[in-house]
Design a protein around this motif. Structure first.
Motif, PDB file in Angstrom:
ATOM      1  N   LYS A  16       0.797  -1.224   0.000  1.00 29.59           N
ATOM      2  CA  LYS A  16       0.000   0.000   0.000  1.00 29.59           C
ATOM      3  C   LYS A  16       0.838   1.288   0.000  1.00 29.59           C
ATOM      4  N   ASN A  17       1.851   1.295   0.838  1.00 29.24           N
ATOM      5  CA  ASN A  17       2.623   2.530   0.940  1.00 29.24           C
ATOM      6  C   ASN A  17       3.469   2.784  -0.310  1.00 29.24           C
ATOM      7  N   GLU A  18       4.064   1.712  -0.828  1.00 30.04           N
ATOM      8  CA  GLU A  18       4.832   1.848  -2.064  1.00 30.04           C
ATOM      9  C   GLU A  18       3.907   2.277  -3.204  1.00 30.04           C
ATOM     10  N   CYS A  19       2.720   1.709  -3.192  1.00 28.31           N
ATOM     11  CA  CYS A  19       1.741   2.048  -4.227  1.00 28.31           C
ATOM     12  C   CYS A  19       1.345   3.519  -4.150  1.00 28.31           C
ATOM     13  N   LEU A  20       1.200   4.001  -2.926  1.00 35.06           N
ATOM     14  CA  LEU A  20       0.827   5.399  -2.758  1.00 35.06           C
ATOM     15  C   LEU A  20       1.922   6.308  -3.326  1.00 35.06           C
ATOM     16  N   LYS A  21       3.166   5.911  -3.088  1.00 37.11           N
ATOM     17  CA  LYS A  21       4.276   6.703  -3.641  1.00 37.11           C
ATOM     18  C   LYS A  21       4.226   6.704  -5.174  1.00 37.11           C
ATOM     19  N   MET A  22       3.936   5.542  -5.739  1.00 34.94           N
ATOM     20  CA  MET A  22       3.840   5.445  -7.202  1.00 34.94           C
ATOM     21  C   MET A  22       2.689   6.291  -7.735  1.00 34.94           C
ATOM     22  N   LEU A  23       1.577   6.213  -7.016  1.00 39.48           N
ATOM     23  CA  LEU A  23       0.393   6.982  -7.380  1.00 39.48           C
ATOM     24  C   LEU A  23       0.700   8.475  -7.433  1.00 39.48           C
ATOM     25  N   GLN A  24       1.428   8.929  -6.428  1.00 37.79           N
ATOM     26  CA  GLN A  24       1.761  10.356  -6.375  1.00 37.79           C
ATOM     27  C   GLN A  24       2.707  10.733  -7.506  1.00 37.79           C
ATOM     28  N   LEU A  25       3.634   9.835  -7.800  1.00 39.54           N
ATOM     29  CA  LEU A  25       4.559  10.064  -8.907  1.00 39.54           C
ATOM     30  C   LEU A  25       3.778  10.221 -10.215  1.00 39.54           C
ATOM     31  N   ILE A  26       2.777   9.364 -10.378  1.00 36.10           N
ATOM     32  CA  ILE A  26       1.959   9.397 -11.592  1.00 36.10           C
ATOM     33  C   ILE A  26       1.157  10.700 -11.654  1.00 36.10           C
ATOM     34  N   LEU A  27       0.498  11.041 -10.552  1.00 38.72           N
ATOM     35  CA  LEU A  27      -0.327  12.247 -10.547  1.00 38.72           C
ATOM     36  C   LEU A  27       0.512  13.516 -10.663  1.00 38.72           C
ATOM     37  N   ASP A  28       1.752  13.444 -10.211  1.00 37.85           N
ATOM     38  CA  ASP A  28       2.647  14.595 -10.338  1.00 37.85           C
ATOM     39  C   ASP A  28       3.262  14.683 -11.733  1.00 37.85           C
ATOM     40  N   GLY A  29       2.933  13.728 -12.570  1.00 36.62           N
ATOM     41  CA  GLY A  29       3.484  13.730 -13.927  1.00 36.62           C
ATOM     42  C   GLY A  29       4.959  13.389 -13.961  1.00 36.62           C
ATOM     43  N   GLN A  35       5.609   2.767 -16.061  1.00 37.54           N
ATOM     44  CA  GLN A  35       5.131   2.754 -14.680  1.00 37.54           C
ATOM     45  C   GLN A  35       3.640   3.089 -14.632  1.00 37.54           C
ATOM     46  N   LYS A  36       3.290   4.078 -15.416  1.00 31.71           N
ATOM     47  CA  LYS A  36       1.927   4.543 -15.456  1.00 31.71           C
ATOM     48  C   LYS A  36       0.991   3.444 -15.968  1.00 31.71           C
ATOM     49  N   ASN A  42      -3.052  -2.264 -14.633  1.00 28.49           N
ATOM     50  CA  ASN A  42      -3.040  -3.581 -13.996  1.00 28.49           C
ATOM     51  C   ASN A  42      -3.395  -3.564 -12.528  1.00 28.49           C
ATOM     52  N   HIS A  43      -2.786  -2.641 -11.804  1.00 33.81           N
ATOM     53  CA  HIS A  43      -2.953  -2.735 -10.361  1.00 33.81           C
ATOM     54  C   HIS A  43      -4.244  -2.092  -9.846  1.00 33.81           C
ATOM     55  N   LEU A  44      -4.487  -0.900 -10.317  1.00 35.15           N
ATOM     56  CA  LEU A  44      -5.564  -0.100  -9.725  1.00 35.15           C
ATOM     57  C   LEU A  44      -6.942  -0.735  -9.855  1.00 35.15           C
ATOM     58  N   GLU A  45      -7.156  -1.407 -10.968  1.00 35.41           N
ATOM     59  CA  GLU A  45      -8.472  -1.986 -11.231  1.00 35.41           C
ATOM     60  C   GLU A  45      -8.778  -3.191 -10.341  1.00 35.41           C
ATOM     61  N   GLU A  46      -7.733  -3.739  -9.744  1.00 37.81           N
ATOM     62  CA  GLU A  46      -8.000  -4.953  -8.964  1.00 37.81           C
ATOM     63  C   GLU A  46      -7.723  -4.757  -7.477  1.00 37.81           C
ATOM     64  N   CYS A  47      -7.305  -3.562  -7.089  1.00 37.65           N
ATOM     65  CA  CYS A  47      -6.922  -3.359  -5.692  1.00 37.65           C
ATOM     66  C   CYS A  47      -7.745  -2.236  -5.068  1.00 37.65           C
ATOM     67  N   MET A  48      -8.627  -2.592  -4.173  1.00 39.49           N
ATOM     68  CA  MET A  48      -9.535  -1.624  -3.569  1.00 39.49           C
ATOM     69  C   MET A  48      -8.823  -0.504  -2.790  1.00 39.49           C
ATOM     70  N   PRO A  49      -7.876  -0.818  -1.901  1.00 40.99           N
ATOM     71  CA  PRO A  49      -7.242   0.280  -1.144  1.00 40.99           C
ATOM     72  C   PRO A  49      -6.543   1.286  -2.058  1.00 40.99           C
ATOM     73  N   CYS A  50      -5.912   0.802  -3.108  1.00 43.23           N
ATOM     74  CA  CYS A  50      -5.195   1.718  -4.005  1.00 43.23           C
ATOM     75  C   CYS A  50      -6.164   2.490  -4.890  1.00 43.23           C
ATOM     76  N   TYR A  51      -7.243   1.818  -5.244  1.00 42.05           N
ATOM     77  CA  TYR A  51      -8.288   2.475  -6.031  1.00 42.05           C
ATOM     78  C   TYR A  51      -8.875   3.644  -5.227  1.00 42.05           C
ATOM     79  N   LYS A  52      -9.128   3.391  -3.948  1.00 44.42           N
ATOM     80  CA  LYS A  52      -9.643   4.447  -3.077  1.00 44.42           C
ATOM     81  C   LYS A  52      -8.620   5.568  -2.912  1.00 44.42           C
ATOM     82  N   ASN A  53      -7.376   5.164  -2.724  1.00 44.57           N
ATOM     83  CA  ASN A  53      -6.312   6.158  -2.565  1.00 44.57           C
ATOM     84  C   ASN A  53      -6.202   7.067  -3.783  1.00 44.57           C
ATOM     85  N   TYR A  54      -6.352   6.452  -4.939  1.00 45.44           N
ATOM     86  CA  TYR A  54      -6.262   7.227  -6.174  1.00 45.44           C
ATOM     87  C   TYR A  54      -7.312   8.341  -6.171  1.00 45.44           C
TER      88      TYR A  54
END
Lengths: 90, 197
Positions: A16-29, A35-36, A42-54
């Motif tokens: 979760k925490n690594e994913c959040l870092k990746m998510l922020q990297l993506i949203l920050d462009g 990676q994007k 692949n990941h976001l569509e199948e993972c509820m906590p990361c989907y919510k975080n997004y």
């Protein structure tokens, strides 16, 4: 991103925490297109906590932009212009 | 030291100076004011800081290379003026040593503790000053990276130059800052009656 079926999603993310870092990297462009692609497709569509975080990350950014930007008072802008013009005239 | 020390000095005519000032510097005045206000948290100080910065920018205009990023250049001057002239006399209570704060928040321990359970629905109801207050409540170094990135859209590399810190620090500081912001927001959410998920 489509609307994934919640019943088919993982309810827990071990990364979760690594994913959040990746998510922020993506949203920050700042993420590479690989990676994007990997994360968003692949990941976001199948993972509820990361989907919510997004969605949370996106919502916070929107809220910041709408609520935390103030324009400079016009008289201050005029004042600065005048001071610089006077400076130029010297 | 605060202006690009290694950039060659330009030779501009008075007319060119005016064109640069009005064409490249003034368009950023609202973003600059907002930055000044969010740093000082005081309308009068923000005014003075903004004015000082623009006069400085004009005075050192020949250190600015046409065609380079004027916004980043201006933000760097403003941030340095803030540190040199305002931070000392700032009304904020003296802060804990920043290094300490950063190493604390950089520990993996904290990452596990901070799991801000905040929901989008709660954010949608924050129609007042909640987010603004949450941002202002952050330590100034954390506040700064959020402003630069999320409000102004600077890239990590530009932020590294504006703040004189390595890109890795930009990234980790941003991550901590966002966790802290979410923490504050979930406090508000709780007060608003939202149960954390």
């Amino acid at each position: 991103m489509s609307n994934p079926d919640p019943s088919k999603m993982k309810q827990d993310c071990p990364e979760k925490n690594e994913c959040l870092k990746m998510l922020q990297l993506i949203l920050d462009g700042e993420a590479t297109s690989e990676q994007k692609d990997h994360f968003l497709k692949n990941h976001l569509e199948e993972c509820m906590p990361c989907y919510k975080n997004y969605h949370l990350e996106v919502a916070i950014r929107q809220l910041l932009k709408t609520k935390c930007c103030q324009d400079a008072p016009q008289e201050l802008v005029d004042d600065i212009k005048t001071k610089v013009i006077n400076n130029l005239a010297r | 030291m605060e202006l690009e020390e290694n950039s060659p000095k330009q030779n501009y005519t008075e007319a060119e100076k005016q064109t640069i000032f009005h064409g490249e510097f003034m368009p950023h005045i609202n973003s600059m004011y907002n930055f000044a206000y969010r740093l000082t948290l005081d309308a009068d100080d923000a005014k003075d800081l903004l004015q000082d910065t623009y006069l400085k920018a004009y005075r050192f205009i020949e250190s600015f290379q046409k065609g380079t990023n004027a916004k980043a250049w201006l933000f760097r001057i403003l941030k340095n003026s803030f540190i040199n002239d305002y931070r000392k006399k700032s009304k904020e209570p003296s802060k804990v040593d920043y290094q300490e704060v950063e190493s604390y928040y950089n520990s993996e321990e904290v990452d596990r503790q901070i799991t801000p359970d905040l929901r989008v629905e709660a954010l949608k109801d924050m129609i007042g000053d909640e987010i603004s207050n949450a941002l202002n409540a952050l330590d100034v170094d954390f506040r700064t990276v959020i402003i630069l990135c999320d409000l102004e859209g600077f890239k990590y590399e530009e932020m590294a130059k504006i703040l004189d810190i390595p890109i890795g620090t930009v990234r980790s500081r941003l991550h901590r800052a966002r966790n802290l912001l979410k923490e504050k927001l979930s406090e508000y959410a709780k007060q608003m009656g939202y149960k954390t998920a």
